[in-house]
Design an enzyme around this catalytic site. Sequence first.
Site, PDB file in Angstrom:
ATOM      1  N   ARG A  96      23.440 -31.209 -15.351  1.00  0.00           N
ATOM      2  CA  ARG A  96      21.795 -30.418 -16.257  1.00  0.00           C
ATOM      3  C   ARG A  96      23.134 -29.130 -15.978  1.00  0.00           C
ATOM      4  O   ARG A  96      23.436 -29.281 -14.569  1.00  0.00           O
ATOM      5  CB  ARG A  96      20.931 -30.350 -14.966  1.00  0.00           C
ATOM      6  N   GLU A 115      14.720 -31.435 -21.541  1.00  0.00           N
ATOM      7  CA  GLU A 115      13.372 -31.278 -20.393  1.00  0.00           C
ATOM      8  C   GLU A 115      12.930 -29.984 -20.926  1.00  0.00           C
ATOM      9  O   GLU A 115      12.618 -28.955 -20.479  1.00  0.00           O
ATOM     10  CB  GLU A 115      13.902 -31.690 -19.314  1.00  0.00           C
ATOM     11  N   TYR A 156      15.514 -19.967 -14.697  1.00  0.00           N
ATOM     12  CA  TYR A 156      14.978 -20.739 -14.366  1.00  0.00           C
ATOM     13  C   TYR A 156      16.523 -21.566 -13.946  1.00  0.00           C
ATOM     14  O   TYR A 156      17.270 -21.739 -14.679  1.00  0.00           O
ATOM     15  CB  TYR A 156      14.090 -22.091 -14.653  1.00  0.00           C
ATOM     16  N   TRP A 177       5.797 -20.801 -15.880  1.00  0.00           N
ATOM     17  CA  TRP A 177       7.199 -20.638 -15.173  1.00  0.00           C
ATOM     18  C   TRP A 177       8.296 -21.368 -14.497  1.00  0.00           C
ATOM     19  O   TRP A 177       8.199 -22.250 -15.298  1.00  0.00           O
ATOM     20  CB  TRP A 177       7.429 -19.600 -13.546  1.00  0.00           C
ATOM     21  N   ASP A 194      17.080 -28.327 -18.525  1.00  0.00           N
ATOM     22  CA  ASP A 194      15.512 -28.061 -18.759  1.00  0.00           C
ATOM     23  C   ASP A 194      15.182 -26.434 -19.195  1.00  0.00           C
ATOM     24  O   ASP A 194      15.803 -25.241 -18.159  1.00  0.00           O
ATOM     25  CB  ASP A 194      15.501 -27.773 -16.707  1.00  0.00           C
ATOM     26  N   HIS A 213      12.479 -25.788 -18.610  1.00  0.00           N
ATOM     27  CA  HIS A 213      11.106 -25.294 -18.010  1.00  0.00           C
ATOM     28  C   HIS A 213       9.825 -24.745 -18.254  1.00  0.00           C
ATOM     29  O   HIS A 213       9.133 -23.684 -17.583  1.00  0.00           O
ATOM     30  CB  HIS A 213      11.516 -24.928 -16.588  1.00  0.00           C
ATOM     31  N   ARG A 266       9.389 -38.386 -16.245  1.00  0.00           N
ATOM     32  CA  ARG A 266       9.902 -38.140 -15.300  1.00  0.00           C
ATOM     33  C   ARG A 266       8.600 -37.433 -14.070  1.00  0.00           C
ATOM     34  O   ARG A 266       9.164 -37.798 -12.545  1.00  0.00           O
ATOM     35  CB  ARG A 266      10.732 -36.712 -15.438  1.00  0.00           C
ATOM     36  N   GLU A 315       7.856 -34.606 -14.609  1.00  0.00           N
ATOM     37  CA  GLU A 315       7.992 -34.122 -13.475  1.00  0.00           C
ATOM     38  C   GLU A 315       6.801 -33.408 -12.894  1.00  0.00           C
ATOM     39  O   GLU A 315       6.377 -33.177 -11.341  1.00  0.00           O
ATOM     40  CB  GLU A 315       8.962 -33.118 -12.674  1.00  0.00           C
ATOM     41  N   GLU A 358      17.453 -37.918 -11.644  1.00  0.00           N
ATOM     42  CA  GLU A 358      17.965 -36.397 -10.630  1.00  0.00           C
ATOM     43  C   GLU A 358      18.380 -36.233  -9.472  1.00  0.00           C
ATOM     44  O   GLU A 358      16.642 -37.175  -8.682  1.00  0.00           O
ATOM     45  CB  GLU A 358      17.083 -35.411 -10.970  1.00  0.00           C
TER      46      GLU A 358
HETATM   47  O1  LIG Z   1      14.046 -30.316 -12.827  1.00  0.00           O
HETATM   48  C1  LIG Z   1      13.935 -30.067 -12.228  1.00  0.00           C
HETATM   49  O2  LIG Z   1      14.133 -30.436 -10.837  1.00  0.00           O
HETATM   50  C2  LIG Z   1      12.651 -28.602 -11.954  1.00  0.00           C
HETATM   51  O3  LIG Z   1      12.156 -28.712 -13.079  1.00  0.00           O
HETATM   52  C3  LIG Z   1      12.046 -28.883 -10.346  1.00  0.00           C
HETATM   53  O4  LIG Z   1      13.632 -28.123  -9.958  1.00  0.00           O
HETATM   54  C4  LIG Z   1      11.173 -27.767  -9.902  1.00  0.00           C
HETATM   55  O5  LIG Z   1      11.119 -26.368 -10.684  1.00  0.00           O
HETATM   56  C5  LIG Z   1      10.938 -28.225  -8.709  1.00  0.00           C
HETATM   57  O6  LIG Z   1      10.929 -28.637  -8.515  1.00  0.00           O
HETATM   58  C6  LIG Z   1       9.565 -26.664  -7.960  1.00  0.00           C
HETATM   59  O7  LIG Z   1       9.169 -26.936  -6.783  1.00  0.00           O
HETATM   60 MG   LIG Z   2      12.399 -30.305 -14.426  1.00  0.00          MG
END
Ligand SMILES: O=C(O)[C@@H](O)[C@@H](O)[C@H](O)[C@H](O)CO
Ligand SMILES: [Mg+2]
Length: 403
Positions: free
Chosen positions: A147, A237, A159, A403, A211, A213, A284, A263, A340
């Site tokens: 990634r 993602e 991020y 965020w 990602d 995000h 995810r 996630e 991941e």
């Molecule tokens: O794909 C990822 O790994 C992120 O989206 C995470 O690191 C996420 O930011 C954290 O799990 C938030 O606690």
């Molecule tokens: Mg993520």
Amino acid sequence: MKIVEARVIVTCPGRNLVTLKIVTDEGLYGIGDATLNGRELAVVAYLEEHVLPALIGRDAHRIEDIWQYLYRGAYWRRGPVTMTAIAAVDVALWDLKAKAANMPLYQLLGGKSRERVMVYGHATGKDIEGCLDEVARHVELGYKAVRVQCGVPGIATTYGVAKRSGERYEPADSDLPAEHVWDTAKYLNYVPKLFAAVRGRFGDDLHILHDVHHRLTPIEAGRLGKAVEPYNLFWLEDCTPAENQQSFRLIRQHTTTPLAVGEVFNSIHDCRELIQEQLIDYIRTTLVHAGGITHVRRIADFAALFQVRTGFHGATDLSPVCMGAALHFDTWVPNFGIQEHMPHEDRIDEVFPHAYRFEDGHFTPGETPGHGVDIDEDLARQYPYKRASLPVNRLEDGTLWHW
Ligand SMILES: O=C(O)[C@@H](O)[C@@H](O)[C@H](O)[C@H](O)CO
Ligand SMILES: [Mg+2]
């Protein structure tokens, strides 16, 4: 096999992690991850006040009945706190049942569907060059999938990028939420350059993931997906917040770039339309936040009907207990996509000894009965909890953003 004790262990070896331990009258115990980044003590309270007292005396083998009791019996169903608490109980009970059967968890789930589990690592950099150096390091380690995230000129903090080069990225980095500033236009204009640079240096075979995000609107996500098609990403993602599952119809109309999401989901209802309408390619949603093995197995089986594959979340704010259980699930699940993996720091690996092993870009879960992860409670006690919050994002005009 009766449950005689159930207790929560909170530890902070570099970051907060919450573990549930369930002990039976036969002397066996099972453990589950109960970590919800930035909301850890909410899950602890839910478990200690409303769940654990009701477990004492129950038959630990009755995993499904206990799951239904905790889900339907909650009345106030779903949500990340509830489903993380249920997940911790569920994974601990699956760990127990596999130990009682003296077999690795993947055998209990149905046996191996693959010899090893492909994982992706995180290459980040304050700029493109820094990210490329990290990609090279991952390729050296044998990763087949990486990634890529990098800083964006004109945006102070984005991020996935550590504050200082070479440092580990940990988003929950302050007592109360830090406030970051975001600019979509600068990001959209810049990030395709990152993928062009990765393809230019590493060629076409390396799997590249990214990602977003949650930070784009659906049409912006469609624009980005189309712009990066020449770079053949493995997945894009969280390209837009997915509470409105139908918004992915718009994205799908504009791009063939594979999409991954989930996630932050905690139940099958968060992703039912996304899967059924084939609006995504990877789900995810993972064991620690979506009700454990019992529920995520339903999500995976449903996803298989629509050729959607798993791509479990595996950041460092999911403990080694979740990682271990996930690798057993990944070894079994027929519609596996990728896992991941962000390496935990050494202190965490010392608190959570585990059987899983990394080799040549893949993991094997180990042959230890159960999920193969334990907790050293004496060591865990040396790291007291310290509140840490995830950041919030604002646009340059002050608008509160994702965020
Ligand atoms: O794909 C990822 O790994 C992120 O989206 C995470 O690191 C996420 O930011 C954290 O799990 C938030 O606690
Ligand atoms: Mg993520």
